[in-house]
Design a protein around this motif. Structure first.
Motif, short mmCIF file in Angstrom:
data_model
loop_
_atom_site.label_atom_id
_atom_site.label_comp_id
_atom_site.label_asym_id
_atom_site.label_seq_id
_atom_site.Cartn_x
_atom_site.Cartn_y
_atom_site.Cartn_z
N ALA A 50 0.84 -1.21 0.00
CA ALA A 50 0.00 0.00 0.00
C ALA A 50 0.88 1.25 0.00
CB ALA A 50 -0.89 -0.02 1.25
N ARG A 51 0.35 2.31 -0.62
CA ARG A 51 1.05 3.60 -0.63
C ARG A 51 0.42 4.50 0.43
NH1 ARG A 51 5.25 4.30 -3.17
NH2 ARG A 51 4.45 3.42 -5.13
N VAL A 52 1.24 5.13 1.27
CA VAL A 52 0.72 6.06 2.27
C VAL A 52 0.32 7.35 1.55
CG1 VAL A 52 1.30 7.39 4.35
CG2 VAL A 52 2.18 5.06 4.07
N THR A 53 -0.94 7.79 1.76
CA THR A 53 -1.40 9.00 1.07
C THR A 53 -1.52 10.20 2.00
OG1 THR A 53 -3.66 8.19 1.33
CG2 THR A 53 -2.61 7.79 -0.80
N HIS A 54 -1.80 9.94 3.30
CA HIS A 54 -1.92 11.06 4.24
C HIS A 54 -1.64 10.57 5.66
CE1 HIS A 54 -3.26 14.91 5.78
NE2 HIS A 54 -4.00 14.26 6.67
N VAL A 55 -0.83 11.33 6.39
CA VAL A 55 -0.51 10.93 7.76
C VAL A 55 -1.04 11.99 8.73
CG1 VAL A 55 1.37 10.37 9.37
CG2 VAL A 55 1.59 9.77 6.95
N ALA A 56 -1.95 11.60 9.61
CA ALA A 56 -2.44 12.49 10.68
C ALA A 56 -2.00 11.87 12.01
CB ALA A 56 -3.95 12.61 10.61
N LYS A 57 -2.35 12.57 13.13
CA LYS A 57 -1.85 12.11 14.43
C LYS A 57 -2.40 10.73 14.79
CE LYS A 57 -0.56 14.41 18.63
NZ LYS A 57 -0.94 15.41 19.61
N ARG A 58 -3.71 10.54 14.57
CA ARG A 58 -4.33 9.29 15.03
C ARG A 58 -4.75 8.35 13.92
NH1 ARG A 58 -5.10 10.31 20.34
NH2 ARG A 58 -5.26 12.52 20.82
N GLU A 59 -4.60 8.78 12.68
CA GLU A 59 -4.99 7.90 11.57
C GLU A 59 -4.12 8.16 10.35
OE1 GLU A 59 -9.13 9.05 11.55
OE2 GLU A 59 -8.74 10.47 9.92
N VAL A 60 -3.99 7.10 9.55
CA VAL A 60 -3.14 7.19 8.37
C VAL A 60 -3.94 6.67 7.18
CG1 VAL A 60 -1.03 6.31 7.29
CG2 VAL A 60 -1.03 6.86 9.72
N SER A 61 -4.00 7.44 6.10
CA SER A 61 -4.71 6.99 4.89
C SER A 61 -3.70 6.31 3.99
CB SER A 61 -5.32 8.17 4.14
OG SER A 61 -6.13 8.91 5.00
N VAL A 62 -4.10 5.17 3.45
CA VAL A 62 -3.23 4.48 2.50
C VAL A 62 -4.08 4.05 1.31
CG1 VAL A 62 -1.73 3.56 4.33
CG2 VAL A 62 -3.57 2.14 3.45
N GLU A 63 -3.40 3.76 0.20
CA GLU A 63 -4.07 3.19 -0.96
C GLU A 63 -3.50 1.78 -1.12
OE1 GLU A 63 -6.38 4.72 -2.84
OE2 GLU A 63 -6.50 3.24 -4.47
N ILE A 64 -4.34 0.78 -0.95
CA ILE A 64 -3.87 -0.60 -1.13
C ILE A 64 -3.70 -0.84 -2.63
CG2 ILE A 64 -4.42 -3.04 -0.79
CD1 ILE A 64 -5.85 -2.24 1.80
N LEU A 65 -2.48 -1.22 -3.03
CA LEU A 65 -2.14 -1.27 -4.45
C LEU A 65 -2.47 -2.61 -5.10
CD1 LEU A 65 1.39 0.38 -4.04
CD2 LEU A 65 -0.74 1.50 -4.77
N ARG A 66 -2.22 -3.70 -4.39
CA ARG A 66 -2.45 -5.03 -4.96
C ARG A 66 -2.46 -6.07 -3.84
NH1 ARG A 66 2.49 -3.06 -5.83
NH2 ARG A 66 4.23 -4.31 -5.01
N VAL A 67 -2.71 -7.31 -4.21
CA VAL A 67 -2.74 -8.42 -3.25
C VAL A 67 -1.65 -9.41 -3.65
CG1 VAL A 67 -4.17 -10.22 -2.19
CG2 VAL A 67 -5.25 -8.13 -3.10
N GLU A 68 -0.82 -9.81 -2.69
CA GLU A 68 0.21 -10.80 -2.98
C GLU A 68 0.05 -11.98 -2.03
OE1 GLU A 68 3.98 -8.78 -2.73
OE2 GLU A 68 3.58 -7.59 -4.53
N ALA A 69 0.53 -13.14 -2.45
CA ALA A 69 0.41 -14.34 -1.59
C ALA A 69 1.74 -15.08 -1.57
CB ALA A 69 -0.70 -15.24 -2.09
N PRO A 70 2.76 -14.49 -0.93
CA PRO A 70 4.06 -15.17 -0.86
C PRO A 70 3.98 -16.44 0.00
CG PRO A 70 4.05 -13.23 0.56
CD PRO A 70 2.74 -13.23 -0.16
N ALA A 71 4.72 -17.48 -0.42
CA ALA A 71 4.68 -18.75 0.33
C ALA A 71 5.65 -18.67 1.51
CB ALA A 71 5.05 -19.90 -0.60
N ARG A 72 5.14 -18.51 2.70
CA ARG A 72 6.01 -18.41 3.87
C ARG A 72 5.60 -19.37 4.98
NH1 ARG A 72 5.91 -12.08 3.52
NH2 ARG A 72 7.25 -11.79 1.71
#
Ligand code: SAM
Length: 236
Positions: A50-72
């Protein structure tokens, strides 16, 4: 790897508002700013860059870019039942078992246990699992089971499960267990050890006893040695 943050919610690509302690961690502790890339996970086995789009004191807005499923995850189900060590050593045990890929942890109460894990401690254990998962890149959380008494746990009917009990003895040193293709459970006793009756009950219920060598290891060391022995030859 970009820094990881845990969210106890379903995640999909698009805008997302991160709140609470994880938002505080991102903004105030890690001092991540708008434009940076982070990774979210919620324990569903996937990872969400996800890309961080806005940072405030108590909350952070992000844009989730994609979904990945690494084998761990491990290629087999691994349960560890151990008597809880005292204080910081309990946290160490939970962190390391999480890092090593253990599926489920069962806090065990044996005759000689001197730490009796209360159900109220479960939240603390789960928090340690999340912190370790953030650090090690695991996207499935190690499950914390209810506290179990050895007397009843030992004879749970679990078809097709291999069960190994660590007990200092001269014979049956743990060797190379080879490829593991079915669920496995490992049990580690308290600082005072399993009683001979508890070991006999385990053997009568189909558990195999193994030695971890000539020195007596603390609970957390024994658990990690045993887990490493069965996982090291089963991961690429
Ligand atoms: N005096 C106790 C005894 O003889 O069992 C020592 C207990 S040890 C501190 C705690 C637990 O770690 C044991 O119950 C066992 O499950 C495991 N453990 C420690 N050292 C071990 C070894 N050398 N071989 C197998 N298990 C071991």
């Amino acid at each position: 790897m970009s820094e990881r943050f845990y969210v106890n919610l379903p995640l999909v690509p698009g805008p997302f508002l991160l709140e609470g302690p994880e938002a505080h961690h991102l903004a105030a502790v890690s001092r991540i700013r708008a434009g940076a890339e982070v990774r979210l996970f919620n324990g569903d086995g996937r990872e969400y860059p996800a890309r961080v789009t806005h940072v405030a004191k108590r909350e952070v807005s992000v844009e989730i870019l994609r979904v990945e499923a690494p084998a761990r995850e491990l290629p087999f189900t691994l349960e560890v039942a151990a008597s809880m060590p005292k204080g910081d050593r309990a946290q160490f045990l939970i962190e390391k078992l999480t890092e090593l890929g253990v599926t489920t942890f069962v806090p065990l109460v044996c005759h000689r246990s001197n730490v009796h894990p209360r159900e109220s401690k479960r939240e603390k254990l789960e928090r340690w699992v999340i912190e370790a998962s953030k650090q090690c890149g695991r996207n499935v959380l190690m499950r914390i089971e209810d506290v179990a008494e050895w007397q009843s746990y030992v004879s749970r009917l679990e078809v097709d499960k291999m069960r190994i009990l660590a007990h200092p003895c001269k014979e049956k040193k743990i060797g190379n267990p080879g490829a593991i293709s079915r669920p496995l459970t490992l049990a580690i006793g308290p600082e005072g050890g399993f009683t001979e009756d508890e070991v006999a009950l385990g053997v009568a219920s189909g558990w195999e006893t193994v030695s971890l060598g000539p020195r007596i290891l603390r609970v957390e060391t024994a658990a990690l040695v045993l887990v490493a022995a069965v996982t090291s030859c089963n991961e690429s």
